[in-house]
Design a protein around this motif. Sequence first.
Motif, PDB file in Angstrom:
ATOM      1  N   GLU A  23      -2.063   3.615  24.708  1.00 15.89           N
ATOM      2  CA  GLU A  23      -2.853   2.517  24.036  1.00 15.89           C
ATOM      3  C   GLU A  23      -2.667   1.248  23.841  1.00 15.89           C
ATOM      4  O   GLU A  23      -2.773   0.024  24.283  1.00 15.89           O
ATOM      5  N   LEU A  24      -0.449   1.440  23.267  1.00 16.52           N
ATOM      6  CA  LEU A  24      -0.224   0.487  23.477  1.00 16.52           C
ATOM      7  C   LEU A  24       0.626  -0.223  24.747  1.00 16.52           C
ATOM      8  O   LEU A  24       0.279  -0.897  25.022  1.00 16.52           O
ATOM      9  N   ALA A  25       1.249   1.322  25.348  1.00 19.73           N
ATOM     10  CA  ALA A  25       2.191   0.609  26.776  1.00 19.73           C
ATOM     11  C   ALA A  25       1.322   0.089  27.820  1.00 19.73           C
ATOM     12  O   ALA A  25       1.695  -1.056  28.453  1.00 19.73           O
ATOM     13  N   SER A  26       0.124   0.538  27.433  1.00 21.66           N
ATOM     14  CA  SER A  26      -0.942  -0.136  28.831  1.00 21.66           C
ATOM     15  C   SER A  26      -1.438  -1.860  28.679  1.00 21.66           C
ATOM     16  O   SER A  26      -1.842  -2.193  29.300  1.00 21.66           O
ATOM     17  N   ARG A  27      -1.423  -2.311  27.397  1.00 26.84           N
ATOM     18  CA  ARG A  27      -1.210  -3.657  27.365  1.00 26.84           C
ATOM     19  C   ARG A  27      -0.137  -4.508  27.075  1.00 26.84           C
ATOM     20  O   ARG A  27      -0.193  -5.245  26.966  1.00 26.84           O
ATOM     21  N   LEU A  28       1.184  -3.977  27.629  1.00 23.16           N
ATOM     22  CA  LEU A  28       1.828  -4.720  27.295  1.00 23.16           C
ATOM     23  C   LEU A  28       2.377  -4.780  29.474  1.00 23.16           C
ATOM     24  O   LEU A  28       2.269  -3.883  29.953  1.00 23.16           O
ATOM     25  N   ARG A  29       2.966  -6.070  29.380  1.00 29.13           N
ATOM     26  CA  ARG A  29       3.595  -6.367  31.109  1.00 29.13           C
ATOM     27  C   ARG A  29       4.936  -6.496  30.739  1.00 29.13           C
ATOM     28  O   ARG A  29       5.288  -7.626  29.606  1.00 29.13           O
ATOM     29  N   LEU A  30       5.887  -6.034  31.410  1.00 31.59           N
ATOM     30  CA  LEU A  30       7.455  -6.283  31.237  1.00 31.59           C
ATOM     31  C   LEU A  30       8.366  -7.338  32.468  1.00 31.59           C
ATOM     32  O   LEU A  30       7.693  -6.517  33.911  1.00 31.59           O
ATOM     33  N   GLU A  31       8.859  -8.325  31.830  1.00 34.26           N
ATOM     34  CA  GLU A  31       9.638  -8.923  33.005  1.00 34.26           C
ATOM     35  C   GLU A  31      10.657  -8.462  32.875  1.00 34.26           C
ATOM     36  O   GLU A  31      12.001  -8.788  31.293  1.00 34.26           O
ATOM     37  N   VAL A  32      11.836  -7.927  33.331  1.00 30.98           N
ATOM     38  CA  VAL A  32      13.122  -7.593  33.686  1.00 30.98           C
ATOM     39  C   VAL A  32      14.172  -8.501  34.371  1.00 30.98           C
ATOM     40  O   VAL A  32      13.404  -7.869  35.750  1.00 30.98           O
ATOM     41  N   ALA A  33      14.728  -9.243  34.103  1.00 30.96           N
ATOM     42  CA  ALA A  33      16.103  -9.522  34.720  1.00 30.96           C
ATOM     43  C   ALA A  33      17.554  -9.467  34.751  1.00 30.96           C
ATOM     44  O   ALA A  33      18.256  -9.668  33.500  1.00 30.96           O
ATOM     45  N   ALA A  34      17.759  -8.655  35.420  1.00 31.22           N
ATOM     46  CA  ALA A  34      19.118  -8.271  35.358  1.00 31.22           C
ATOM     47  C   ALA A  34      20.024  -7.206  36.519  1.00 31.22           C
ATOM     48  O   ALA A  34      19.208  -6.765  37.057  1.00 31.22           O
ATOM     49  N   LYS A  35      21.043  -7.469  37.065  1.00 31.39           N
ATOM     50  CA  LYS A  35      21.435  -7.174  38.150  1.00 31.39           C
ATOM     51  C   LYS A  35      20.985  -5.336  38.154  1.00 31.39           C
ATOM     52  O   LYS A  35      20.795  -4.489  36.743  1.00 31.39           O
ATOM     53  N   ARG A  36      20.896  -4.711  39.308  1.00 30.77           N
ATOM     54  CA  ARG A  36      20.366  -3.086  39.206  1.00 30.77           C
ATOM     55  C   ARG A  36      21.266  -2.444  38.737  1.00 30.77           C
ATOM     56  O   ARG A  36      22.829  -2.804  39.101  1.00 30.77           O
ATOM     57  N   SER A  37      21.127  -1.053  38.498  1.00 31.91           N
ATOM     58  CA  SER A  37      21.907  -0.869  37.740  1.00 31.91           C
ATOM     59  C   SER A  37      21.838   0.897  39.258  1.00 31.91           C
ATOM     60  O   SER A  37      21.537   0.552  40.258  1.00 31.91           O
ATOM     61  N   ASP A  38      22.369   1.879  38.650  1.00 32.68           N
ATOM     62  CA  ASP A  38      22.391   3.364  39.398  1.00 32.68           C
ATOM     63  C   ASP A  38      20.953   3.991  39.848  1.00 32.68           C
ATOM     64  O   ASP A  38      19.554   3.197  39.120  1.00 32.68           O
ATOM     65  N   ARG A  39      20.801   5.052  41.203  1.00 31.80           N
ATOM     66  CA  ARG A  39      19.520   4.696  41.112  1.00 31.80           C
ATOM     67  C   ARG A  39      18.846   5.680  40.232  1.00 31.80           C
ATOM     68  O   ARG A  39      17.185   5.795  39.978  1.00 31.80           O
ATOM     69  N   ALA A  40      19.434   6.895  39.297  1.00 30.99           N
ATOM     70  CA  ALA A  40      18.050   7.333  38.196  1.00 30.99           C
ATOM     71  C   ALA A  40      17.746   6.407  37.673  1.00 30.99           C
ATOM     72  O   ALA A  40      16.402   6.336  36.875  1.00 30.99           O
ATOM     73  N   THR A  41      18.916   5.371  37.464  1.00 29.51           N
ATOM     74  CA  THR A  41      18.039   4.219  36.250  1.00 29.51           C
ATOM     75  C   THR A  41      16.611   3.320  36.426  1.00 29.51           C
ATOM     76  O   THR A  41      15.636   3.167  36.283  1.00 29.51           O
ATOM     77  N   MET A  42      17.788   2.648  38.284  1.00 26.35           N
ATOM     78  CA  MET A  42      15.928   2.096  38.687  1.00 26.35           C
ATOM     79  C   MET A  42      14.766   2.905  38.970  1.00 26.35           C
ATOM     80  O   MET A  42      13.658   2.575  38.730  1.00 26.35           O
ATOM     81  N   ASP A  43      15.131   4.505  39.294  1.00 27.01           N
ATOM     82  CA  ASP A  43      13.686   5.001  39.219  1.00 27.01           C
ATOM     83  C   ASP A  43      13.276   5.455  37.908  1.00 27.01           C
ATOM     84  O   ASP A  43      11.416   5.088  38.142  1.00 27.01           O
ATOM     85  N   ARG A  44      13.445   5.655  36.662  1.00 30.23           N
ATOM     86  CA  ARG A  44      13.162   5.173  35.592  1.00 30.23           C
ATOM     87  C   ARG A  44      12.180   4.038  35.046  1.00 30.23           C
ATOM     88  O   ARG A  44      11.454   4.228  34.813  1.00 30.23           O
ATOM     89  N   LEU A  45      13.381   2.693  35.264  1.00 32.00           N
ATOM     90  CA  LEU A  45      12.006   1.670  35.434  1.00 32.00           C
ATOM     91  C   LEU A  45      11.175   1.735  36.732  1.00 32.00           C
ATOM     92  O   LEU A  45       9.820   1.011  35.978  1.00 32.00           O
ATOM     93  N   SER A  46      10.969   1.708  38.044  1.00 34.44           N
ATOM     94  CA  SER A  46       9.733   2.378  38.549  1.00 34.44           C
ATOM     95  C   SER A  46       9.310   2.840  38.012  1.00 34.44           C
ATOM     96  O   SER A  46       7.883   2.714  37.969  1.00 34.44           O
ATOM     97  N   GLN A  47       8.895   4.092  37.696  1.00 37.19           N
ATOM     98  CA  GLN A  47       8.260   5.073  37.323  1.00 37.19           C
ATOM     99  C   GLN A  47       7.353   4.009  35.484  1.00 37.19           C
ATOM    100  O   GLN A  47       6.288   4.311  35.528  1.00 37.19           O
ATOM    101  N   LEU A  48       7.591   3.459  35.301  1.00 36.11           N
ATOM    102  CA  LEU A  48       7.344   3.413  34.027  1.00 36.11           C
ATOM    103  C   LEU A  48       6.090   1.942  34.263  1.00 36.11           C
ATOM    104  O   LEU A  48       5.076   1.413  33.685  1.00 36.11           O
ATOM    105  N   SER A  49       6.013   1.653  35.600  1.00 34.84           N
ATOM    106  CA  SER A  49       4.836   0.710  36.406  1.00 34.84           C
ATOM    107  C   SER A  49       3.796   1.310  35.580  1.00 34.84           C
ATOM    108  O   SER A  49       2.415   0.825  36.249  1.00 34.84           O
ATOM    109  N   GLY A  50       3.875   2.829  36.284  1.00 33.50           N
ATOM    110  CA  GLY A  50       2.107   3.922  35.947  1.00 33.50           C
ATOM    111  C   GLY A  50       1.703   3.939  34.640  1.00 33.50           C
ATOM    112  O   GLY A  50       0.832   3.615  34.157  1.00 33.50           O
ATOM    113  N   ARG A  51       2.712   3.479  33.162  1.00 35.64           N
ATOM    114  CA  ARG A  51       2.432   3.569  31.861  1.00 35.64           C
ATOM    115  C   ARG A  51       1.507   1.815  31.634  1.00 35.64           C
ATOM    116  O   ARG A  51       1.372   1.642  30.878  1.00 35.64           O
TER     117      ARG A  51
END
Length: 513
Positions: free
Chosen positions: A354-382
């Motif tokens: 109920e909190l996460a669904s009301r947040l929009r996140l902007e990240v401005a940072a150089k890409r990290s490893d694939r595992a980190t980027m996958d975690r970041l991408s998966q947040l879009s569903g929450r």
Amino acid sequence: MRILYYNWVDYLDEERRGGGVSVYQRNLMRALAGEPGVEASFLCSGVSYDFPRGGPPRWEPLRHGPNEDRARRFEIINSAALAPAHHGYGSAAQVSDTPTEEVFADFIARTGPYDVIHFNTLEGLPAKVLERCGAWPKMRVILSLHNYYPFCPQVNLWHQEREICGDFDAGRKCVHCLPHVHDPRHMRLSGGLGYRLRLAGLTPGTWAFDQAYRWTMRIGGRGARLLRKLKGQGGVRRLRRGGKPGQLRPMAPPDGAPFAARRAEIVRLINDTCDAVLGVSDAVCRLAQGFGVTETLLHSSYIGTREAAAWHDTAPRIFPMASDGTLRLAYLGYMRRDKGFYFLLNALETMPPELASRLRLEVAAKRSDRATMDRLSQLSGRLAGLTHADGYSHDDLDRLLAEVDVGLIPVLWHDNLPQVAIEMHARHIPLLCADIGGARELGNCPQMTFAAGDVAAFHDRIRALLQGEIDMEAYWRGASAPVEMQAHLADLMAHYRAGAEASGAPVIAGETR
């Protein structure tokens, strides 16, 4: 007034080493160029070496890099103290090396006299150069703390790249602090190659420079890894006579005495020789005092920044900006553990829906490893929204931050005063900060801080923001305006002139002869 500034790397370095301190030094030198009666020079040390065999320390006018300020930029070659600090982690030369100290003193004698010497760090020099400054008793000695190098050879009080170091256990924790320790011989060889290539007119980014440098690093790295492997095989030894045949015992406990002695001696040198110690935030000054720096020497001195101009061009925003009940958060900088990026991922992954669904996140940072980027991408569903910019420049800031409600500074270490915090604060974006480091001093609002590393505390502050429990008008009434360069210069000049004003004598170049 003649001023000598010191940092370990040239402020016009073409590899852009030195981070925010180099940017600050460059801006400071340019600002001082317009000051009547002020002549500023610059010295660096710890990065240039004779290739391939080295040699005794010496100083010279800086012979490579841009032509700007050529007549007032100098460097020490072959310093026994490598820079940055982790290249010569914990070496005895960080405290004392007579040949390097003598070259430093010779430089001042031949290019001075100076009314002020301002160290932006001690990295790249033996700390005992502070005592050498005593040969010119009228020269003011100023030290700025942009990191924690005098107290911590890792410089950031960040143990094993994973946790804050609150107690160094009499130096024992320092012994195995760095996950990877550089071979100083390899670092000197690399520095020497870079120096030679620059003198030949090659610069970083050219094919010849980058290929030569890359292969030197690769070959040296393999050698260093082999040495560590061989040393590791000696990590256990047989029992002394009387033990059972073939029985092994662990090595002796780590000896922290050299690291404890390093801290104690550098603090002594600071207290005995410096006229003022400038912390870039109140938090830095409190830590320095805790490590033994004399309280009366310490002064908070927020650095001047061009970001301050945005403060006058913006105003506090409607909060929240969106009318759909969502909140837009921004994280700028680096995808690093110490900066709190992985803490942020974990906090958002575990946040109640109920909190996460009301947040929009902007990240401005150089890409990290694939595992980190996958975690970041998966947040879009929450989340209600997620965008990622693969790094950013100053010119991108207004566009990136145009619709942001809250900036996030979730650091896990004593981050002195992050540039990203100033960038957002100057545009009247309120900051939600961890309760360590200097960023929280900008807003000065306890309701907008949470315990560093505490996921539940972070969730609680997000809930309070979403429910409108934080008075943003009160936040901005208590906030501090970012410091402009001219105001910062005035603060510095007050410290530079303090000795002369106390004695009633004018500060005039040449007085120290």
